[in-house]
Design a protein around this motif. Structure first.
Motif, PDB file in Angstrom:
ATOM      1  N   MET A  13     -13.869   5.292   0.510  1.00  0.00           N
ATOM      2  CA  MET A  13     -12.791   5.885   1.293  1.00  0.00           C
ATOM      3  C   MET A  13     -12.892   7.181   1.996  1.00  0.00           C
ATOM      4  SD  MET A  13     -10.980   3.327   2.253  1.00  0.00           S
ATOM      5  CE  MET A  13      -9.410   2.875   1.899  1.00  0.00           C
ATOM      6  N   SER A  16     -15.903   8.142   4.187  1.00  0.00           N
ATOM      7  CA  SER A  16     -15.559   7.558   5.615  1.00  0.00           C
ATOM      8  C   SER A  16     -14.523   8.510   6.077  1.00  0.00           C
ATOM      9  CB  SER A  16     -15.145   6.195   5.177  1.00  0.00           C
ATOM     10  OG  SER A  16     -16.174   5.453   4.994  1.00  0.00           O
ATOM     11  N   SER A  20     -15.231  10.582   9.376  1.00  0.00           N
ATOM     12  CA  SER A  20     -14.616  10.319  10.736  1.00  0.00           C
ATOM     13  C   SER A  20     -13.713  11.229  11.083  1.00  0.00           C
ATOM     14  CB  SER A  20     -13.772   8.985  10.592  1.00  0.00           C
ATOM     15  OG  SER A  20     -14.454   7.945  10.520  1.00  0.00           O
ATOM     16  N   GLY A  21     -13.606  12.153  10.126  1.00  0.00           N
ATOM     17  CA  GLY A  21     -12.492  13.126  10.254  1.00  0.00           C
ATOM     18  C   GLY A  21     -13.302  14.632  10.548  1.00  0.00           C
ATOM     19  N   GLN A  26     -17.040  14.052  15.192  1.00  0.00           N
ATOM     20  CA  GLN A  26     -15.895  13.544  15.991  1.00  0.00           C
ATOM     21  C   GLN A  26     -16.232  14.032  17.549  1.00  0.00           C
ATOM     22  OE1 GLN A  26     -11.777  14.503  15.407  1.00  0.00           O
ATOM     23  NE2 GLN A  26     -11.615  12.645  13.703  1.00  0.00           N
ATOM     24  N   LYS A  30     -17.353  11.327  20.487  1.00  0.00           N
ATOM     25  CA  LYS A  30     -16.438  11.337  21.810  1.00  0.00           C
ATOM     26  C   LYS A  30     -17.177  11.485  22.863  1.00  0.00           C
ATOM     27  CE  LYS A  30     -12.024  12.511  19.411  1.00  0.00           C
ATOM     28  NZ  LYS A  30     -11.177  13.519  19.502  1.00  0.00           N
ATOM     29  N   HIS A 241     -13.395   0.682   9.576  1.00  0.00           N
ATOM     30  CA  HIS A 241     -14.171   0.509  10.852  1.00  0.00           C
ATOM     31  C   HIS A 241     -15.596   0.847  10.725  1.00  0.00           C
ATOM     32  CE1 HIS A 241     -15.397   0.282  15.125  1.00  0.00           C
ATOM     33  NE2 HIS A 241     -14.199  -0.417  15.577  1.00  0.00           N
ATOM     34  N   ASN A 244     -17.482   3.007  13.408  1.00  0.00           N
ATOM     35  CA  ASN A 244     -16.556   4.183  13.633  1.00  0.00           C
ATOM     36  C   ASN A 244     -17.239   5.417  12.700  1.00  0.00           C
ATOM     37  OD1 ASN A 244     -13.700   6.197  13.303  1.00  0.00           O
ATOM     38  ND2 ASN A 244     -14.164   4.938  15.293  1.00  0.00           N
ATOM     39  N   VAL A 245     -17.490   4.976  11.381  1.00  0.00           N
ATOM     40  CA  VAL A 245     -18.143   5.935  10.442  1.00  0.00           C
ATOM     41  C   VAL A 245     -19.498   6.171  10.680  1.00  0.00           C
ATOM     42  CG1 VAL A 245     -18.267   6.210   8.252  1.00  0.00           C
ATOM     43  CG2 VAL A 245     -16.290   5.287   9.159  1.00  0.00           C
TER      44      VAL A 245
ATOM     45  N   ALA B   9      -9.986   2.244  16.753  1.00  0.00           N
ATOM     46  CA  ALA B   9     -11.391   3.027  17.064  1.00  0.00           C
ATOM     47  C   ALA B   9     -11.410   2.853  18.390  1.00  0.00           C
ATOM     48  CB  ALA B   9     -12.425   2.402  16.219  1.00  0.00           C
ATOM     49  N   MET B  10     -11.688   1.476  19.344  1.00  0.00           N
ATOM     50  CA  MET B  10     -11.889   1.476  20.364  1.00  0.00           C
ATOM     51  C   MET B  10     -10.573   1.201  21.639  1.00  0.00           C
ATOM     52  SD  MET B  10     -15.421   1.407  20.301  1.00  0.00           S
ATOM     53  CE  MET B  10     -16.692   0.983  19.002  1.00  0.00           C
ATOM     54  N   SER B  40      -9.068   8.280  19.926  1.00  0.00           N
ATOM     55  CA  SER B  40      -9.536   9.481  20.482  1.00  0.00           C
ATOM     56  C   SER B  40      -8.771   9.706  22.002  1.00  0.00           C
ATOM     57  CB  SER B  40     -10.895   9.365  20.725  1.00  0.00           C
ATOM     58  OG  SER B  40     -11.236   8.175  21.417  1.00  0.00           O
ATOM     59  N   PRO B  56      -5.616  -1.508  10.931  1.00  0.00           N
ATOM     60  CA  PRO B  56      -5.915  -1.194   9.565  1.00  0.00           C
ATOM     61  C   PRO B  56      -7.471  -0.902   9.408  1.00  0.00           C
ATOM     62  CG  PRO B  56      -5.482  -3.701  10.239  1.00  0.00           C
ATOM     63  CD  PRO B  56      -4.883  -3.002  11.299  1.00  0.00           C
ATOM     64  N   GLN B  57      -8.252  -1.150  10.459  1.00  0.00           N
ATOM     65  CA  GLN B  57      -9.733  -0.612  10.271  1.00  0.00           C
ATOM     66  C   GLN B  57      -9.686   0.710  10.333  1.00  0.00           C
ATOM     67  OE1 GLN B  57      -8.380  -2.185  12.843  1.00  0.00           O
ATOM     68  NE2 GLN B  57      -9.218  -2.141  14.842  1.00  0.00           N
ATOM     69  N   ILE B  58      -8.702   1.447  10.749  1.00  0.00           N
ATOM     70  CA  ILE B  58      -8.695   2.843  10.896  1.00  0.00           C
ATOM     71  C   ILE B  58      -7.615   3.664   9.863  1.00  0.00           C
ATOM     72  CG2 ILE B  58      -9.717   3.508  13.084  1.00  0.00           C
ATOM     73  CD1 ILE B  58      -7.185   4.576  14.094  1.00  0.00           C
ATOM     74  N   PHE B  60      -7.890   4.101   6.889  1.00  0.00           N
ATOM     75  CA  PHE B  60      -8.605   5.004   5.989  1.00  0.00           C
ATOM     76  C   PHE B  60      -8.266   6.375   6.592  1.00  0.00           C
ATOM     77  CE2 PHE B  60     -12.557   6.390   7.884  1.00  0.00           C
ATOM     78  CZ  PHE B  60     -12.566   5.394   9.062  1.00  0.00           C
ATOM     79  N   ARG B  61      -8.075   6.483   7.591  1.00  0.00           N
ATOM     80  CA  ARG B  61      -7.763   8.065   8.115  1.00  0.00           C
ATOM     81  C   ARG B  61      -6.263   8.030   8.366  1.00  0.00           C
ATOM     82  NH1 ARG B  61     -10.790   8.624  13.547  1.00  0.00           N
ATOM     83  NH2 ARG B  61      -9.716  10.397  13.345  1.00  0.00           N
ATOM     84  N   GLU B  64      -5.059  11.990   7.559  1.00  0.00           N
ATOM     85  CA  GLU B  64      -5.350  12.822   8.257  1.00  0.00           C
ATOM     86  C   GLU B  64      -4.346  12.820   9.775  1.00  0.00           C
ATOM     87  OE1 GLU B  64      -9.004  11.639  10.211  1.00  0.00           O
ATOM     88  OE2 GLU B  64      -8.576  12.872  11.826  1.00  0.00           O
TER      89      GLU B  64
END
Lengths: 417, 101
Positions: A13, A16, A20-21, A26, A30, A241, A244-245, B9-10, B40, B56-58, B60-61, B64
């Protein structure tokens, strides 16, 4: 198992979240996503120009049209590094709420400064496409991130030329990028000069030899590729995701390999297009849910998830089953199906039965089988069709086991009422 | 008028949930504005938002993203996993509105 899960979760966790952060990663991700249109446009024309019907390709050649049809490809994927040099810097500074457009332009300037050009016998200056395409991708990434950081730093320090009151803001803005533009041009001018003195001749050759080739070899090897795929699914099993990572690190490598294959510089089958061709087997899961599961929950989910699955969107399955932290689903979703389906495709490519992927990008959301057809690769479409029952068979015993526990639970609650 | 924005995410799967939520809002005749997009592309300056729902798939962020947007007065929560999987738009909408009141 429970302990191991908790321990893994504790590690995965935060890692990731960190990846991702991370601002730079990023921005790279992007930046790549925002040039997806560029690669898709180029790919469409590449596929049209190379559509595997001899009558068509012969017609194009005889009419002298092949080169013209390939122009959009050449100026998109063929100049991939140029676009990314702008978009990555732009994405980074946008996230920092700075002057993103100027940063993108300064990044372009800096990229061109370190890219060698030649003077021909007429005294004209010429750029070779060589370093402007996939070969220059990593230099573009590095330059863009450094420039973005410098621009943000300078803007935060307020090192700009302050215009006296009354000067229109538009004019003031034009001077705002003067300081970062000067600093970056000087810095990369020195870099270009220093590398010109070495045997590499340019920073491009150096990065290409010592970073890009090793990374392509790693990410473009069977083991590297499979590890990446398993890692993506492992993260999904934790509800993260995965792409994403993993993608924020691997996308430049996998997209770069595809672009290199298009340019005839690589023969590795592994890359973004292989990943999208193999897919996530979501269609197979939905078939299992709809036709082979007996519990109300999974049957219902099958119906909800089916339309999404056609377009390779897996979230309803992942969270509805749920696969997340589900001990029954660890082996099939993380290890068995990703490894077997990817190896099935690898076998197809390695044996020569399936013609190699050109490297052209087709959107992940194009349904399987149709995907193969869009790639102009009939055998690939057939392979995708065969992979559906293959994954169904592999998923079946695990879903049946889990389904049985749900049926039991549903009967319990019913008799309890 | 409440503004709900869904991000993932997308922006693919959240847009499916968005549709279900909009249908639910129509049935209940609620005055809500629901949008979905990639994380994004979310910009609170352009997209008025009272509550930000994370796929839920993001999630974990979550920390942040919370740090980024809560100071702007936007509520940030992640969608319940099971509701997300089953695409229960009515339930997600109800929970989100309950948090706003």
């Amino acid at each position: 198992m429970d302990k191991l899960t908790k321990a893994l979760e504790k590690v995965l966790m935060p890692i990731s979240a960190k990846i991702s952060g991370n601002k730079s990663l990023q921005a790279v991700a992007k930046g790549f996503i925002s040039i997806l249109t560029v690669t898709l446009v180029g790919s469409i024309f590449y596929l049209i120009g190379n559509f595997p019907v001899p009558a068509w390709t012969n017609f194009l050649t005889n009419a002298g049209l092949t080169n013209y049809i390939l122009i959009p490809y050449n100026v998109t994927i063929g100049l991939l590094a140029v676009y990314t040099a702008f978009t990555i810097s732009y994405a980074y500074v946008t996230a920092e709420k700075g002057d993103a457009f100027s940063a993108g332009i300064v990044s372009l300037i800096s990229f061109f400064i370190v890219t060698p050009f030649v003077t021909n016998e007429n005294g004209e200056l010429l750029y070779n496409f060589n370093w402007l395409g996939s070969k220059g991708l990593f230099v573009a990434i590095i330059v863009a991130v450094i420039v973005a950081k410098i621009c943000v730093f300078i803007e935060k320090k307020g090192w700009t030329i302050k215009m006296p009151e009354g000067v229109p803001p538009y004019v003031g803005k034009a001077f705002a990028c003067l300081a970062p533009g000067f600093v970056c041009s000087l810095l990369f001018g020195i870099v270009a000069y220093v590398f010109a003195l070495t045997s590499f001749g340019s920073v491009h050759q150096f990065i290409f030899n010592y970073l890009q080739i090793p990374l392509y070899a790693l990410g473009g090897s069977l083991i590297g590729y499979l590890l990446g795929q398993v890692l993506i699914q492992l993260l999904w099993w934790f509800g993260i995701h995965g792409f994403n990572v993993v993608g924020s690190v691997m996308m430049p490598i996998w997209l770069g390999i595809d672009a290199a294959r298009l340019a005839g510089e690589s023969s590795s089958p592994f890359g973004m297009s292989m990943m999208t061709a193999v897919g996530q087997s979501t269609v197979s899961v939905v078939i299992v849910l709809m036709f082979f599961c007996k519990s109300k929950q999974l049957k219902q989910l099958g119906k909800v998830a089916a339309p999404a699955a056609v377009f390779n969107i897996g979230e309803p399955v992942v969270f509805g089953v749920p696969n997340v932290l589900n001990p029954y689903m660890f082996i099939p979703t993380v290890i068995l199906v990703p490894l077997v389906t990817n190896l099935f495709f690898y076998f197809g490519f390695a044996s020569g039965i399936v013609p190699p992927l050109s490297g052209a990008q087709v959107s992940m959301q194009v349904p399987v089988v149709l995907y193969g057809l869009v790639q102009g690769n009939w055998i690939l479409a057939l392979w995708q069709l065969l992979a559906i029952p293959l994954a169904v068979v592999l998923f079946m015993p695990f879903y049946k086991m889990y389904d049985k526990t749900l049926v039991d639970r549903e009967q319990e609650t019913e008799s309890g009422e | 008028m409440k503004n709900i924005t869904l991000i993932c995410a997308m922006g693919m799967s959240t847009s499916m949930l968005m549709k279900k939520m909009q249908e639910a809002a129509k049935v209940k005749q609620l005055d809500v504005n629901i949008a979905a997009m990639a994380e994004s592309s979310f910009d609170p300056g352009k997209m008025q938002t009272d509550i930000l729902l994370l796929g839920p798939q993001i999630s974990f962020r979550l920390d942040e993203i919370k740090r980024k947007y809560e100071p702007m007065g936007i509520k940030v929560v992640s969608v319940n996993m099971a509701d997300y999987g089953m695409m229960r738009g009515d339930k997600v909408l109800e929970d989100a509105l309950a948090l706003l009141n």
